[in-house]
Scaffold this active site. Structure first.
Site, PDB file in Angstrom:
ATOM      1  N   ARG A 130     -12.032 -13.207  -6.201  1.00 61.32           N
ATOM      2  CA  ARG A 130     -11.011 -13.302  -7.251  1.00 61.32           C
ATOM      3  C   ARG A 130     -11.316 -14.552  -8.076  1.00 61.32           C
ATOM      4  NH1 ARG A 130      -8.424 -12.048  -2.396  1.00 61.32           N
ATOM      5  NH2 ARG A 130      -7.306 -10.044  -2.382  1.00 61.32           N
ATOM      6  N   LYS A 155      -6.100 -15.012  -0.749  1.00 63.88           N
ATOM      7  CA  LYS A 155      -4.812 -14.347  -0.880  1.00 63.88           C
ATOM      8  C   LYS A 155      -4.249 -14.054   0.504  1.00 63.88           C
ATOM      9  CE  LYS A 155      -2.556 -10.643  -3.471  1.00 63.88           C
ATOM     10  NZ  LYS A 155      -2.753  -9.517  -4.409  1.00 63.88           N
ATOM     11  N   HIS A 259     -11.144  -9.772 -13.358  1.00 62.35           N
ATOM     12  CA  HIS A 259     -10.930  -8.983 -12.147  1.00 62.35           C
ATOM     13  C   HIS A 259     -11.736  -7.693 -12.154  1.00 62.35           C
ATOM     14  CE1 HIS A 259      -8.564  -9.025  -8.480  1.00 62.35           C
ATOM     15  NE2 HIS A 259      -8.355  -7.729  -8.602  1.00 62.35           N
ATOM     16  N   ARG A 262     -14.717  -7.804  -9.927  1.00 59.19           N
ATOM     17  CA  ARG A 262     -14.417  -7.581  -8.514  1.00 59.19           C
ATOM     18  C   ARG A 262     -14.345  -6.077  -8.211  1.00 59.19           C
ATOM     19  NH1 ARG A 262     -11.756  -9.797  -3.886  1.00 59.19           N
ATOM     20  NH2 ARG A 262      -9.987  -8.576  -3.152  1.00 59.19           N
ATOM     21  N   HIS A 285      -9.228  -7.623   1.996  1.00 62.70           N
ATOM     22  CA  HIS A 285      -8.017  -6.806   2.108  1.00 62.70           C
ATOM     23  C   HIS A 285      -7.665  -6.629   3.576  1.00 62.70           C
ATOM     24  CE1 HIS A 285      -7.748  -6.012  -2.086  1.00 62.70           C
ATOM     25  NE2 HIS A 285      -8.843  -5.282  -2.154  1.00 62.70           N
ATOM     26  N   TYR A 294     -10.868   3.058  -4.228  1.00 59.92           N
ATOM     27  CA  TYR A 294     -12.328   3.155  -4.354  1.00 59.92           C
ATOM     28  C   TYR A 294     -12.898   4.365  -3.621  1.00 59.92           C
ATOM     29  CZ  TYR A 294     -11.619  -1.773  -5.574  1.00 59.92           C
ATOM     30  OH  TYR A 294     -11.174  -2.934  -6.128  1.00 59.92           O
TER      31      TYR A 294
END
Length: 316
Positions: A130, A155, A259, A262, A285, A294
């Site tokens: 990010r 994150k 972004h 990414r 994630h 995806y």
């Protein structure tokens, strides 16, 4: 509110966002203190955001989260509101993904004066970071020998490792040589860098040591409340403006942003045959369901990860 947010280790960006929403709520309510307001006032504010200002569902939910935090965690007041009735329904959107040719057209279109933003954009695509994670990198987080990048407190406060493209090793090394010259000047002048949490107390000298220096330092110095001069990392807007200009110069019709690199990183890895779990770990994630955007490209796993930035440049 700031004290409670910091006590619970919320990020600085979340703190700024939450405080901003509380200020907007107070202004909308005629300057009254939140203690004198109730759930009806909160619902009117959220309705105004949705109906009058036509904000996105994610923005409305962000405002709701900030105000619920204010009442429940800061003021310790019961709020008579049903979160389910005011929480906007978020509809998943397909991410904007660039082709490999488009990625390189954008990276080649950066202005010659935007050398640092161009390198940041290259890392966004080559590592899947990010923007905030890339700009928060310290020198010790870039392991050129192992071709790895360590993301600290990403994150959700999680650490992870991701691949550093071999094609970026030379530019990153040259960049760090230039940054080291700035570090020497700062160190001589007594200018340090902010330290996370209470590490400045535990390691008093760390703020002026090379491993803790920013990979992408800002040009200007800043003065903290205690009078100390510090060097902050490069601001997000400097990279965002340069990326927008490069996308325009490359003639890309897609609504690409920082972004987008990414999303392109993840999609191109899946196209290369890496399994969903591997890409999930590289992106950081926690839930594989987040990766469902995806799933239009799936493939078998591989024991080693090769960054999409290391593939030969396509023609055209």
């Amino acid at each position: 509110m700031r004290r409670v947010l910091r006590l619970r280790h919320y990020s600085q960006r979340t703190e700024k966002t939450y405080v901003g929403w509380v200020r907007r709520f107070i202004r909308f309510s005629g300057g009254r203190h939140p203690r004198s307001l109730d759930g009806a006032h909160l619902e009117r504010f959220l309705s105004n955001l949705a109906v009058e200002r036509k904000v996105a569902a994610s923005t409305q939910n962000q405002a709701l989260a900030a105000l619920l935090f204010l009442y429940r965690d800061v003021l310790d007041l019961p709020i008579d509101i049903s979160a389910e009735t005011v929480r906007a329904r978020h509809r998943p959107r397909a991410p904007v993904v660039l082709t490999r040719a488009e990625v390189w057209r954008i990276l080649d279109a950066f202005d010659s004066r935007a050398r640092v933003p161009a390198l940041v954009a290259t890392l966004l695509y080559g590592t899947g970071l990010r923007l905030g994670e890339a700009l928060s990198l310290r020198v010790q987080d870039v392991d050129l020998a192992r071709s790895e990048v360590l993301v600290r407190a990403g994150k959700g406060g999680k650490d992870r490792r991701t691949v550093l493209p071999a094609s970026a090793a030379g530019p990153v090394t040259a960049h760090l040589v230039r940054v080291c010259a700035l570090y020497v000047r700062d160190s001589t002048a007594g200018v340090g860098v902010p330290m996370p949490n209470a590490l400045a107390v535990k390691y008093p000298r760390a703020a002026s040591e090379w491993p803790w220096y920013w990979v992408f330092p800002a040009r200007r110095q800043y003065r903290e409340a205690d009078g100390r001069r510090v060097r902050m990392p490069l601001h997000h807007s400097a990279v965002q403006r340069a990326v927008t200009a490069a996308v325009r110069a490359a003639g890309i019709s897609k609504r690409a942003s920082c972004h987008t690199f990414r999303h392109s990183f993840a999609t191109h890895l899946l196209e290369d045959g890496y399994d969903l779990r591997t890409v999930q770990e590289l992106l950081g994630h926690s839930d594989v369901r987040t990766m469902m955007i995806y799933t239009h490209v799936l493939g078998a796993g591989s024991p080693g990860v090769r960054s999409p930035a290391d593939r030969p440049r396509p023609v055209g």
